[in-house]
Design a protein around this motif. Structure first.
Motif, mmCIF file in Angstrom:
data_model
loop_
_atom_site.group_PDB
_atom_site.id
_atom_site.type_symbol
_atom_site.label_atom_id
_atom_site.label_comp_id
_atom_site.label_asym_id
_atom_site.label_seq_id
_atom_site.Cartn_x
_atom_site.Cartn_y
_atom_site.Cartn_z
ATOM 1 N N VAL A 1 0.564 -1.393 -0.209
ATOM 2 C CA VAL A 1 -0.022 0.365 -0.547
ATOM 3 C C VAL A 1 0.631 1.454 -0.069
ATOM 4 N N GLY A 2 1.560 1.217 0.635
ATOM 5 C CA GLY A 2 2.810 2.274 1.096
ATOM 6 C C GLY A 2 2.481 3.314 1.236
ATOM 7 N N GLY A 3 2.899 4.747 1.445
ATOM 8 C CA GLY A 3 1.754 5.623 1.991
ATOM 9 C C GLY A 3 2.523 5.937 3.915
ATOM 10 N N TYR A 4 2.461 5.280 4.212
ATOM 11 C CA TYR A 4 2.731 5.007 5.768
ATOM 12 C C TYR A 4 3.961 6.147 6.178
ATOM 13 N N ASP A 5 3.599 6.357 7.712
ATOM 14 C CA ASP A 5 4.983 6.550 8.187
ATOM 15 C C ASP A 5 5.994 5.848 8.711
ATOM 16 N N GLN A 6 5.598 4.750 9.116
ATOM 17 C CA GLN A 6 6.332 3.757 10.392
ATOM 18 C C GLN A 6 5.672 2.513 10.188
ATOM 19 N N LEU A 7 5.890 1.365 9.495
ATOM 20 C CA LEU A 7 5.370 0.097 10.067
ATOM 21 C C LEU A 7 6.407 -0.758 10.829
ATOM 22 N N ILE A 8 5.854 -1.124 11.644
ATOM 23 C CA ILE A 8 6.809 -2.247 13.102
ATOM 24 C C ILE A 8 6.467 -3.159 13.302
ATOM 25 N N ILE A 9 7.535 -4.225 12.700
ATOM 26 C CA ILE A 9 6.855 -5.769 13.487
ATOM 27 C C ILE A 9 7.209 -5.492 15.330
ATOM 28 N N GLU A 10 6.275 -5.596 15.746
ATOM 29 C CA GLU A 10 6.911 -5.941 17.454
ATOM 30 C C GLU A 10 6.557 -7.168 17.815
ATOM 31 N N HIS A 11 7.500 -7.206 19.154
ATOM 32 C CA HIS A 11 7.260 -8.098 19.942
ATOM 33 C C HIS A 11 6.858 -8.258 21.052
ATOM 34 N N HIS B 1 2.617 -2.948 13.980
ATOM 35 C CA HIS B 1 2.607 -1.622 14.281
ATOM 36 C C HIS B 1 2.460 -0.527 12.262
ATOM 37 N N VAL B 2 0.911 -0.186 12.252
ATOM 38 C CA VAL B 2 1.120 1.413 11.202
ATOM 39 C C VAL B 2 0.882 1.980 11.621
ATOM 40 N N SER B 3 1.499 3.118 10.813
ATOM 41 C CA SER B 3 1.184 4.983 11.826
ATOM 42 C C SER B 3 1.125 6.263 9.799
ATOM 43 N N TRP B 4 0.256 6.527 9.867
ATOM 44 C CA TRP B 4 -0.169 7.456 9.215
ATOM 45 C C TRP B 4 0.051 8.835 9.478
ATOM 46 N N SER B 5 0.640 9.990 8.979
ATOM 47 C CA SER B 5 0.715 11.265 9.483
ATOM 48 C C SER B 5 0.526 11.763 7.881
ATOM 49 N N ALA B 6 -0.237 13.231 7.417
ATOM 50 C CA ALA B 6 -0.414 13.710 6.616
ATOM 51 C C ALA B 6 1.307 15.266 5.787
ATOM 52 N N SER B 7 1.763 14.992 7.486
ATOM 53 C CA SER B 7 2.857 15.753 8.012
ATOM 54 C C SER B 7 3.909 14.799 7.501
ATOM 55 N N ARG B 8 3.783 13.701 7.630
ATOM 56 C CA ARG B 8 5.548 13.113 7.948
ATOM 57 C C ARG B 8 4.754 11.349 7.553
ATOM 58 N N ARG B 9 5.931 11.474 6.787
ATOM 59 C CA ARG B 9 6.056 9.641 5.733
ATOM 60 C C ARG B 9 7.242 9.391 5.848
ATOM 61 N N ARG B 10 7.847 8.716 6.518
ATOM 62 C CA ARG B 10 9.178 8.581 6.990
ATOM 63 C C ARG B 10 9.499 7.097 5.677
ATOM 64 N N GLY B 11 8.511 6.505 6.031
ATOM 65 C CA GLY B 11 8.693 4.848 5.323
ATOM 66 C C GLY B 11 9.720 4.215 6.278
ATOM 67 N N GLN B 12 9.788 4.661 7.039
ATOM 68 C CA GLN B 12 10.311 3.456 8.401
ATOM 69 C C GLN B 12 9.867 2.325 8.376
ATOM 70 N N LEU B 13 10.472 1.167 8.476
ATOM 71 C CA LEU B 13 10.492 -0.255 8.492
ATOM 72 C C LEU B 13 11.627 -0.554 9.868
ATOM 73 N N LEU B 14 10.501 -1.468 10.995
ATOM 74 C CA LEU B 14 12.118 -2.258 12.405
ATOM 75 C C LEU B 14 11.008 -3.224 12.580
ATOM 76 N N CYS B 15 11.526 -3.650 13.333
ATOM 77 C CA CYS B 15 11.510 -4.394 14.918
ATOM 78 C C CYS B 15 11.472 -4.179 15.621
ATOM 79 N N TYR B 16 10.725 -4.045 16.256
ATOM 80 C CA TYR B 16 10.830 -4.277 18.114
ATOM 81 C C TYR B 16 10.731 -5.179 19.036
ATOM 82 N N ARG B 17 11.475 -5.454 19.857
ATOM 83 C CA ARG B 17 11.863 -6.841 20.275
ATOM 84 C C ARG B 17 12.679 -6.451 21.509
ATOM 85 N N ASN B 18 12.309 -6.762 22.958
ATOM 86 C CA ASN B 18 13.175 -7.010 24.285
ATOM 87 C C ASN B 18 13.711 -5.434 24.447
ATOM 88 N N GLY B 19 12.434 -4.218 23.895
ATOM 89 C CA GLY B 19 12.823 -3.512 24.283
ATOM 90 C C GLY B 19 13.976 -2.453 23.604
#
Length: 183
Positions: free
Chosen positions: A133-143, A151-169
């Motif tokens: 789909v694209g157009g996201y600010d962040q996509l995070i696989i969280e554990h 975790h998905v985020s969208w903002s009209a003013s921020r579109r970093r296209g950031q891909l992350l994994c969050y695990r164990n802090g």
């Protein structure tokens, strides 16, 4: 010449018909809502702790934008029901669930998603749909323990296209080439 003119009119008529159908199909897809504001503000923690998680008008507008610009298109691509495990969180609720101080959940710009059964395969499929789909600010696989979500985020003013994994802090940058190893 008359035949050519008549054929031209028929061709124009077919093009108008096809264009109108394409517009109607696009409109149906865009206006189909799979998610509600109530779903994105519901919280068992808020209920249990007596926290009022009612969004402001500005937060409600952000939630509507999140739904139309990201959640509905992801659901269309995924093709199956998606469960929102966390959407908007007022400050008190965010604190109660241990959310970070600058969480996009506080502004109504983020949602946490799982499939109907909460499997890793569903998380992969939802993440894949969000990538396409694209157009996201962040996509995070969280554990958290054995539990995983997107975790998905969208903002009209921020579109970093950031891909992350969050695990164990810890947050780890991931890529479109290696994200599957983090689910």
């Amino acid at each position: 010449m008359l035949l050519a003119g008549g054929a031209g009119l028929i061709l124009i008529g077919l093009l108008i018909y096809k264009s109108r159908r394409a517009i109607q199909n696009t409109y149906r897809m865009i206006t189909r809502n799979y998610f509600t504001i109530a779903e994105l503000t519901r919280s068992s923690t808020a209920t249990a702790k007596g926290i009022d998680n009612t969004p402001t008008a500005a937060v409600r507008a952000n939630l509507e934008a999140l739904i139309s610009n990201l959640l509905n298109p992801i659901r269309e691509k995924y093709g199956n029901p998606i469960v929102v495990t966390s959407g908007y969180r007022c400050a008190a609720l965010n604190k109660a669930v241990g959310g970070v101080a600058d969480s996009q959940h506080l502004t109504g710009n983020a949602a946490d998603l799982v499939g109907e059964h909460g499997t890793a395969e569903e998380v992969k499929a939802i993440f894949r749909a969000a990538l396409s789909v694209g157009g996201y600010d962040q996509l995070i696989i969280e554990h958290k323990g054995a539990t995983r979500w997107v975790h998905v985020s969208w903002s009209a003013s921020r579109r970093r296209g950031q891909l992350l994994c969050y695990r164990n802090g810890t947050y780890t940058n991931i890529t479109t080439a290696n994200w599957q190893a983090y689910v």
